[in-house]
Design a protein around this motif. Sequence first.
Motif, PDB file in Angstrom:
ATOM      1  N   SER A 117      -2.685  39.810 -40.640  1.00  0.00           N
ATOM      2  CA  SER A 117      -2.793  40.895 -42.009  1.00  0.00           C
ATOM      3  C   SER A 117      -1.301  41.104 -42.389  1.00  0.00           C
ATOM      4  N   ARG A 118      -1.486  41.744 -43.824  1.00  0.00           N
ATOM      5  CA  ARG A 118      -0.248  41.997 -44.293  1.00  0.00           C
ATOM      6  C   ARG A 118       0.416  42.976 -43.305  1.00  0.00           C
ATOM      7  N   ASP A 119      -0.195  44.028 -42.925  1.00  0.00           N
ATOM      8  CA  ASP A 119       0.630  44.918 -42.266  1.00  0.00           C
ATOM      9  C   ASP A 119       1.092  44.281 -40.883  1.00  0.00           C
TER      10      ASP A 119
END
Length: 281
Positions: free
Chosen positions: A129-131
């Motif tokens: 994920s981006r996070d």
Amino acid sequence: MNQATALRALLTQDKCHVMPCCFAALSAKLIAQEGFELTFMSGFAASAARIGAPDLGLMSYGEVVDQARNITDAISIPLIGDGDTGYGNAMNVRRTVAGFAKAGCASIMIEDQLAPKRCGHTPGKAVVSRDEAYDRIRAAVDEREALREQGGDVLILARTDARHEHGLSEAIDRATAFAELGADILFVEAPRSEAEMRAVCSSLPGPKMANIVEGGETPDLPNAALQDIGYSIAAYPLSLMASAMQAMVTTLRSMRDAGRPDQMAFGELRRRIGFDTYYES
């Protein structure tokens, strides 16, 4: 001048640096002897050379750092190390960055693939994920700053493989965030056309790296074109490994058939490895 400082100086030059990638100390030594100004320890090639296995995250952190240390001991040009996904969570990423810096690397690449990672030009890639991707780069940058406070330095090369699964726009967005987090060099893996390569370079700040895999997804453009597009580094991760493997197979087949192929003379071999320097000292 330490190697990180030397690499920073190279990146200020208005040129695209051709960067043959090494897989062990000898290949790195040959790169330096032929006048190249920097090199990269290719994960694909290092895995093939060290354990005879594909680049699927099979080499451990310790094995990779040991390979990098052997290389930096043999050369005086900057080495960029392949830190894969950082080998775990954010704390692992920090340890990985510190370990590569201690091994003498001028820079370390951290990427956003889902572990276990794989070669950037093979099918089946997936990204986190981006996070999670941002957490990795944030941790790498934090460790770089900690090293600076202690008198050390290392550059962070932030890589995204999001183009494969989520498209070019997502890859550019991720790389933009990596730059905002403090990454020194940006690497969007496997754009599929010159137009995509231009979109990457026009959209992103700072130095960018192209990865040219012969037969891969990214166009194999001349260096002048890569510079015009906006790249600062053109990495060739498999050129030396492929050449070495082809030469070994050719020699083995000739020996099997009682032939004697052309090969480097013993005197030249000794000189390249360093025997002459050893006996002169």
